[in-house]
Structure formats: structure tokens, C-alpha cells
Design an enzyme around this catalytic site. Structure first.
Site, short mmCIF file in Angstrom:
data_model
loop_
_atom_site.label_atom_id
_atom_site.label_comp_id
_atom_site.label_asym_id
_atom_site.label_seq_id
_atom_site.Cartn_x
_atom_site.Cartn_y
_atom_site.Cartn_z
N SER D 230 44.75 33.56 -5.52
CA SER D 230 45.75 34.42 -4.89
C SER D 230 46.16 35.57 -5.79
O SER D 230 45.84 35.60 -6.97
CB SER D 230 46.98 33.57 -4.59
OG SER D 230 46.67 32.50 -3.74
N SER D 268 43.44 32.23 -0.18
CA SER D 268 44.32 33.08 -0.99
C SER D 268 45.68 33.27 -0.35
O SER D 268 45.81 33.40 0.86
CB SER D 268 43.67 34.45 -1.20
OG SER D 268 43.64 35.21 -0.02
N ASP D 270 47.73 36.07 -0.70
CA ASP D 270 47.77 37.44 -1.20
C ASP D 270 48.93 38.14 -0.52
O ASP D 270 48.84 38.53 0.66
CB ASP D 270 46.45 38.16 -0.90
CG ASP D 270 45.28 37.58 -1.69
OD1 ASP D 270 45.50 36.69 -2.52
OD2 ASP D 270 44.14 38.01 -1.46
#
Lengths: 342, 342, 342, 342
Positions: D230, D268, D270
């Protein structure tokens, strides 16, 4: 002709969105001088058909993603609510959207006598970019019959460059328009998945294009216009993805777009529509409303293959739209050059 | 005529969306038998103008909210990205959207020679409901000129019921269509804020209508059709709200809608568009791009007044669309009765 | 005890969220005076378990919907991305969220040795309302062990009112808290679907409550506090809905909430979490990542049954939280009365 | 030490998020062996303070954007609803979120006696990445006091690399963690705008890193772990942007992230959080709720400067996190190497 190859996945046989079985593409290109010497119809229509059957009666699962929403694409409200696509995806210029939607509606009504009578209505997806640098967009050259013709001439061959809706588009100061690519994802020893992409490219400033990643030498003769401008990205696949999963795939288009040099400008309608041909949904059904369908368990391996291949494929389709587009003359005597012609 | 009064806030002078200063409404009603005795054009167009000036050159801050997205409203992608409205809000039947958008585009192009030439494009908002029970929707009776006429005849008087886009609509099995209401929010001793609402009602099953909250006695002669169906809700205000705040206001429409008896059916395109006339945004400006504008600090008191008044106003506009609509005859000899006629 | 019955669908055997097979609810109630005579721990924790197995290893499909986002619920980012729930749904007071999440994390780590070592992490959902009128929320009376105890004591019996996370909550000026209801949707002659709902009610102004719809006579002794305040709504079902479909169901909670009199105040964290027990998703699997699963074709009939029943059920659960909650004393000697006690 | 310079805009004096006036950053790094020789606390906490005053009483306008939502960041529900940030932004490891939120809550309660007593509650933002390759994350080494210490030690100097929350993070197979950069946007002849960025990098597969764009020669000794992972991206600016505009800026982070080689992997979290220091919003105010504030008219020129600079700055901050991070040893004797050490 330059060829490029981006990333570690193989493309399909044609490196084209039509590598996804059943998908068809049709173009109508409009290229006519008006009586006034400065006015030019330099535009067109492109139709992407998810399959060869009746699109209303056999819907496909779909999703959209708005990279930047300065655009006029129609039909996304319903597509997002239901996760279904029930029409061709139509592309044209910004002021051609109504005419193209009208023509597509007429086509679909003619194919389906129940619509608007004994059953509900139909939702049509029309995307657009602004080709007003080359095209006399205020004169509304696109008519409903152009949309019908683009649908009717659709086939599994996909021409690229300054054709169909791509006729008047400009990308990084060079002639852009239609580009396509595909990627093959290994699944089992005897079966692959296919991903395909078609873009309508109309964005970018020459100084931002990362051209040296792709070609050794470019025509220096680009135009310098404001860096607003858009891209429509259509993704097709035969992976049995849900609408949520398709939206995740659609989002990875941003990766490919960013790698070409775009920073997603303020004035862009950068819009992605993704669909899967795997699980068709009948409009009418005598069966129980409980279905059995295939689905993908979202595991790291397969999802990352799909995401990485999507990024590569979108990047390649954009570059391909530049490499395939020929120098084009439009209104006010303006010319936009091919990036590779000298 | 029955009158109703919902909630604790006072309405404006006309109890109409045009109580918000500058807002205008225009209707074109289409009511014509086709040669075939079963086919009937029973439909129309309604235009809501946020102010009397040039809508493209003086944009207003706006937001949308999708209560349920089984609908074909255009223009929301850009409205959501930029928080701006730069056209009239147009309402019509589902298959009239393209024609109405085309006519509105022609009108706006004619008013603004720069669009599509020296400046960018224009984003048009067209909402719709499906009037195919009464209207021969497949015959596409709405044409671009109807949209232009609706814009041109707009005034601060707002007729309700079976007029304009409301001509063929059905609500809870009775004749519905256009309804409107307004609310006055006390602000200082010598200034009030105004909220206005206009709905296009076309939803609901007779068994679900909570009619006894509003009227003592109803016509029992409702029609029984499937409970899909939609509502378009337009909210105007002179409170200086941001696009985020307008979206919060738009969401409270669901409260008013729910209280009438709707459960927001599967097949509904229940869509809200809200705008504020307080801070207009110029398309062209010689000034610095740093502006000074009014804004509201989101405090409990004022926001709850706005939210509660919005819920009341939307509920009242829906009921008003029923009380004002006259019995209407359409295709296949079908009649939809007024809820109050006997 | 008053009983109410809202809408046309039958409830399940217990009229409780645990009518959905496998769902369990556990409460820990904290009710202790601090040494300072004005300070009082009047709060608790409620755990909703989607099934009796290992929740991390057998995930369920889930969705959330934010009616209004003035709240601190955790875990929705990942739930929205993946459409999966892999923990109990925990409810507590606003400042107890960290402690409850910490306790739930400890419980899940202890149950699953792989988490954070050989496999990934875990996402925990904790919802909250602000009980600071009765509870000394600044003293942080909720500890991690309370969360573990609530999970461990979960069963298919669901107590309502001033219990668990509902201990200190106030609804329409009366004692609120935990309420539950269920609805049975006919499917085939020998099979029904089940919908269940649990709410944590903590919203509303006495003047806004539409009490006369539900009970003849109420205790006039309500408290008058600002009308901000929240509700957490948890919906469970055995219908094989996708995450997108569950989100559509979750949105219909607004209908039930609105009918009680709420206008969804500015200061509310009105949040819905919905899950289906039908298609469990394994965390580890030796199988191919292509699954076969059941799904619902979204047809008007079944979806409207589900939507209408959801609206009714949420409304009933809110009213039930009021009818079941007993008069409660908290900090600063404050009392909040039962709506039915005299 | 290698230095890099990405794009055409100049950086601020420190090329650091603290170039935005008033912004402060504090780190607490935890680096301790447990008694068991294989277990290691290799983690930490980072605090970003939007300004030096009371963050609850002087809120800043903010927005978030989820690039991919496989993460556990808290507080975004309320931040999205109100467009306001009222706490420090805290970063830590995935299982440290509860402890860090708890510590930050304790700090804010201590600073503000009204919270939870005479005024409402407080919303805390805590982001995270999973450092379990190096850190014994199951042992929960992060405690509430670490969060308080990170806030208290915050200053306008920002250390990068394997510090604070970045201590145990891995990026493209090398040691990652904290990186920062800034960009100066010309506005008038005597005033510039400032943009700053801080990242917590923990993503990527070595084969995907486009390292040759940045450095001539890299340490070949990367680790090969699954490509999930991430990044948390925090953007600060003094441009008077609204929450909608800040969200648009936040979205451009994806461009910078994509250019480093990320395809935004399945696993992830993000996540981007952006805030502006320009228009502070008081929690208490004796003034009218109508404010006058500065705003930016969204014109092509200024917005594209901001967007392009954001993309460059995020890319540079990620690369900087790699260049500044020193080789680090963690649990099970694992080492992750600096990308530039040999």
C-alpha cells in the site's frame, strides 16, 4: 509502421479489442467540406458491440469509472445502478452525442418491438471527445443515420487512427483518434483469458508526451493548443467479472494513461467503460430469478495479472492511436500531423 | 381544489420553485392523436431556468444525487465533477431525451457564438420519466423545437399537473406530473432564505400511497400497473451553498419521497438536481482567478432548518402534482384519473 | 408491552435479525457509577456475528451505505472495495470505537494464527453513536475486553432497548437503543427468503416523531436536546445478493428511517451495513479461483418485495427500540424516560 | 546521496510537506527486539499536523480519495461528509490503528475539555500500511502513548526513510517508508502557491520499478514478496481549494504513483488525504454563519499547474522514500536493503 510492445503479457491474435470473442467494432467517418471554405465536417461515429446477438435481450455485466468528469457521456447513471450494458457503446464528437443516441435508439427500437410498449425502456451509452480544432462542431455534422450505419457495419476487424469518432481528434499535439490493443492472461494449461481495449484519444500537450519510451524519432511539427482534452477508454474481457470487479479493472486505465505523460487535465472527460462477455443476463426469462453463474474469487495472483495487463494495454492502445493516425486537414485550413510522418 | 400544508415552515408567496428569485419555468405540452387511432402523443417538455441571464456565461453552483439510478438523465458526469450548472434543466419523456438535449444545444449555441469555436463545449442536463402508459413513446413525438419553445416561454408562473413533461405521467395509479412548492427559512430579522422545488412525479403503486395524511377522500378509480416508475426532483435555493452542501440538501429529498409511501422501487430513476443562485460563476473573467464568495458555516441550526424544510417541500410538491393533475386520456384509449375527481 | 406491525410482509419467528439463519447477537452492558458522583459509565458494546463459523476464513458478501456521514464507523473503505465482511460488526459509543476495534482485533488474531504472519491482515467494522448525554464518554469506559465478551456471549436471542451499545442512547427525546425486526419474503411454495435488521437508535427531536402512527399514548416527559444524533442500521439476509444489490437494499433503510419522522439531521452518522449469508467466500482455497455461485436476476417483483420489506422492517426496528427501552439514569443525574412508562 | 528532480516546477525551500506554512511532522520510531529472538518491533508512528494551533477549534478543509481500498484508514466517512479535518493525520502499521487513534483521542480530549461534554465528538484520521514482513505486527507493539509522542515532537523538519510509521515498510522490494517533496506554483509576481506531499510507501514488486528513470545503478539485492502493498499519500497546500477541488488534486496522486511502476495492486490500501491551510473553519463562532472566504475559479491554467505539479511531487516523494531509507533488520532475521547501498 512502427510497432510497440508494452509490458510482459502477450497480446491476442489481432492485438485488438475484437480479440475478445464476439466483440465487434464499426466506424463511420465524415470528411466533407461545407460550402463555406472554412467549415469542414471532420468527425465520425464508432460503435463497439459487446456481442453479435440482441444486445437488449442479452445484456452484459458492465461498469464505468470517471477518471475526470469534464465530459458528456450519457447512460452511466443506469449502468452504474444495475451493472448492465444493454446497447452498443457509441463514440462521437461532443455535440454529436444527441444525434448518435437518437440514431442508436431508433436502431434498438426497430430491433425490439417490446421496448416502450410492453416492456420498459432502453439505456444507451454514448461517449465523446471534442474535435472542434479540426471539425466544425457547431454545424452538427453527425446525424442519427451515421450511428445506425456504424452499428450495421461493425465487424471483428478494427481500423485505427483517424477513422470513425477518431477522425478529428488530436493527441499530444499530433493526430490521434482510435487505438486498440489486447492482452492474453494465462489461466489454465489449455485456457487463457482475454482482455481488449479501444481508446478514443484526444488529450495532452506535446511537452508532456513521453515519446522516447516508444519511438526513436518523432515529427517535430506538433500543434500547440490548450492542454485540456479527453479520452474515452472501452475495456472488454471474457473473464467472468462482476460489475464491482470491472470497475476495479477500469480504474487501472489511469495507470496506462498516466504513463504516456497525461496528468489528467482539468478540462478532460476521461471516462472508462468496461464490460465482460462471460455471464450474459437475459431481459426476459422463463426461469427462476435465481441464477447460477461463474465468478472469480479475487485473489492476489489473478487480479494483479488482470490489473497489470490492463495498464499495459491501455498505454499501448493510446500510443497505437498516434502511430496509426494519418495527417488530417480540417476547418480553417488547419492540419494536424501524424507523429511519424516527416 | 384541496390545499395541503406540510411541516412547520412557511412557503413563499407562490408556493412555487419560482419563489427563488430569478428562477423560471416553461412548459410545452404535446397532446395529439396520431393517424392510427391507438397512438397518441401525450407528453411534453418542461424547462427550469436557474436565472434570467445567459446561463452559460453565468453558471450556478449545483449538485446531483441519485436516489435510484434506473434512469437516463444526461449531463450529471460534468455537473458532479465541476459542481456547476450551465444550461437550463430540461425534463421530458425517456425517449425524448436526445431530442430535447439537441434542441437545448441548438438554443445555447445560438445564444453563445463562442461555444465550440473559441471556447469549450457546453453541458446540458435533461431528466426524464417514462410516460409510455399514456404516450406513444416509441413514435418519438418530442422534437428539438419543443425544447426551444419550453425555454423561450419560461416565466415565473408555474403551472402544475398534466402539463409539459408531466402531461403523460402517472403517480400512485393516478394522474401525476408537475408539482411544486417552496419554503421560507428565517435567517435574520429582515432577511429570509428561500428554498423551492419542482417535481416530475411518475411512480408508485396505489396500495402504497399514504393518501389519508393529505386528503379525506380519494377517487377509487386508480390504475394498477407495475410499481416501477420514477421521479425527477429539482431544488433551487438562494442560500449560498457549496456543491457539497447542495448534495446534502438533495439527499433529503428522499425523506419527503419516502413519506408519501414510495419505497424507491427497483425500476425507478429517482434523481435530484439542486442548485443555488447565490454565487454565480462567470465563464469568462478578466479578474484574478481568486474569488471572494459567501458561504455557509455548516452549523446544526441552519442546516437542520434547510434539511427539514426540504423534506417537507418535496413531500408537498409530490402531493401537489397529484392534486393539480386532471384526468388524462392517452394511447390505446387508456385513461388515468385525477385523484380528486369523482 | 405494545406491539406494532408495519407493512404487509410477515416477520420471522422471533421478529429479530437472528431469524436469518446463523446470525448471532451479543451484548455487554456497562452501568457503573464513577467515584465522582456526577460521572457515570452508561454504555456498552453489541456484536453482530454473520455466522457461527470462523468469520475471517468464511467471509460474507457485504455493502455499506452512508445516509449521512457525520460519524466514525471504521472498516468501510475495505468493505466497499472488496464487498466482503470478515469480522463481527461491532457497535459501541463514539469514543469506544478504538477500544472495541482493538479488542475485536485481539479476538480475531487469537482465532487465526496466520493473520499478520503468513497471510494478510483483517478488517474490522465498528459502528458508533454518541451517548454522551447519559454516559461519561470522555472517561473512555469501554475497554477491549468488553468487545471480546460481547462476541463470546453472542447467541440467537436478541435483547432490545437499553442494552449493549444501546445502554445510553436517546431517540426522539426518549430512551432508545437496540431494536430489531425481520421480514419473510415468499419465494417458492416451499421456501422463503429472510431479511433481518438491527438498529442502534440515537436520533431525533420529540416534535418530529410521528408517534401516533404507532402508539395511542406516550409519556410526555421527553428530554429536549439538539436534534443531531445518529443511527446505525445492520441488515442481514439469506437472499443471494451481490454487494451492489446489498447496497441497493441498504439504501432503502432511509425510507423506514424517514417514515418515523427523521429528516436525517446535519449532525448524524446514519450508516447502514448489509450482508448476505448465502454465498460465503473462503479466505484460503485449494480450488480454482473460478467459482460457481447463486445470484438473483434483478427483476421488478422480487426486488420490490425486498425493498419494501426492508423499509418496513427498519421502521419497525426503530419503533421497537423505543418500545423496549426502559427509563435510564446516567451522568449528572440525568434521566431519559421510556416512551411508554407513565 | 542521490537527488532527483521530477517535472518542470520548482520545489519549496526544504522540498518537504512542511514548506506549506504551518504544517508540521513528527515521528516516533519503535525498534526493539522482543525476548523471543525472532520477534522484533520494527514500526512506528508519524503525525502530520495541518497547523500549529488547536486543530479541533480551527478545522481545515480536506478531502480524501481512495485509489484502492484494501486498507483500514479511519475517519474518512466524516471527512467526506463535511469536507473538514479536525485532527492530526496519523500514520502507523495496520494493527496499530486502534492504539494510535486511542492515543490521539486522549490527546485531543486533553486539549479540548468541551469535546464529549458540552460540544460534540471528534473525528480522527489514521492511515496505515502493513509492515509485517519486518515487524511483529501480531504483538501490537504500537501503544497510545506513541501517538501522543509523535504529535508532541512534531516540527517543520521532516526526516525521511525508515523513520516513524516508515520504519518497517518495503517498497519495490527495497527499504521504503517516509518520503516527502514540495512544489511551488507561480501565482502573481510577488506570490506563489505551495504544494507539499508526504508518503508512506509500502508497495510494489522489484520487476515493476522503473528505477532507470531515477538512478543509474541500484542494489540488486531486493526481496521478492507478493506484490500487494500500500501507500498512504498526504497532500497539503495553501491554495484556497474547496473540498471538491482538493479531491480532484488528490486523484492526480495516481499519476505520480503510476509513473513509478505501480499498477495499483489488488491488495493495496492506496489512499490519499489532501487539505488546504487557506480557509480555516472555526468550531465555535460568535459570528453569523455566513462567511466570506477565498476560492479559486477552476480555470484551465491554474488547475493544470496544480495537477501536473501534484503528479510530479508524488512521484518524487515515492522515489525519495527509497533513496533515503537505510537497510533495516526485522523479525525472523529478515533484512530489507537500501536501494542505493552496495
Amino acid at each position: 509502421m512502427s510497432t510497440i510492445k508494452i509490458g510482459r503479457y502477450n497480446s491476442g491474435a489481432k492485438n485488438c479489442i475484437t480479440d475478445v470473442e464476439g466483440v465487434k467494432v464499426g466506424h463511420v467517418t465524415i470528411d466533407e467540406q461545407y460550402e463555406s471554405s472554412n467549415e469542414f465536417a471532420c468527425t465520425g461515429v464508432t460503435a463497439i458491440l459487446p456481442h453479435s446477438g440482441n444486445l437488449f435481450k442479452e445484456k452484459v455485466i458492465a461498469a464505468s469509472y470517471i477518471i475526470n468528469g469534464f465530459g458528456k457521456t450519457t447512460g452511466l447513471v443506469q449502468l452504474n445502478e444495475l451493472g448492465l450494458l444493454e446497447s452498443p457503446i457509441m463514440l462521437t464528437n461532443t455535440f454529436g452525442v444527441s444525434a448518435v443516441t437518437q440514431g442508436t435508439l431508433q436502431y434498438m427500437l426497430q430491433q425490439n418491438e417490446e421496448i416502450g410498449d410492453t416492456t420498459g425502456t432502453i439505456n444507451i451509452i454514448t461517449g465523446e471527445c471534442n474535435d472542434s480544432y479540426l471539425n466544425s462542431i457547431r454545424l452538427l455534422p453527425v446525424k442519427p443515420h451515421h450511428a445506425i450505419a456504424a452499428i450495421e457495419e461493425a465487424s471483428d476487424v478494427c481500423e485505427e487512427g483517424a477513422v470513425g469518432a477518431g477522425k478529428g481528434m488530436v493527441c499530444f499535439g499530433y493526430k490521434g483518434g482510435i487505438g486498440t490493443a489486447s492482452r492474453r492472461i494465462p489461466y489454465t494449461s489449455d485456457q487463457d483469458f482475454m482482455l481488449g481495449c479501444l481508446v478514443l484519444s484526444n488529450f495532452g500537450n506535446p511537452r508532456d508526451f513521453h515519446y522516447s519510451k516508444y519511438i526513436n524519432d518523432i515529427n517535430q511539427d506538433s500543434i500547440h493548443k490548450p492542454e485540456d482534452g479527453s479520452i474515452i477508454i472501452v475495456i472488454a474481457t471474457d473473464v467472468p467479472l462482476s460489475d464491482r470487479q470491472l470497475k476495479r479493472v477500469a480504474k487501472r486505465s489511469t495507470v496506462g494513461l498516466s504513463r504516456t505523460g497525461s496528468h489528467i487535465s482539468h478540462g478532460s472527460g476521461d471516462i472508462v467503460i468496461a464490460f465482460s462477455t462471460a455471464n450474459k443476463v437475459p431481459h426476459f426469462s422463463a426461469d427462476s430469478f435465481i441464477d447460477q453463474g461463474l465468478s472469480i474469487r479475487e485473489e492476489q495472483g489473478i487480479m494483479d495479472d488482470i490489473f497489470a495487463a490492463t495498464a499495459d494495454m491501455v498505454e499501448e492502445a493510446i500510443v497505437s492511436s498516434l502511430l496509426k493516425a494519418k495527417t488530417t486537414i480540417g476547418r480553417n485550413g488547419r492540419a494536424v500531423k501524424s507523429i511519424i510522418d516527416k
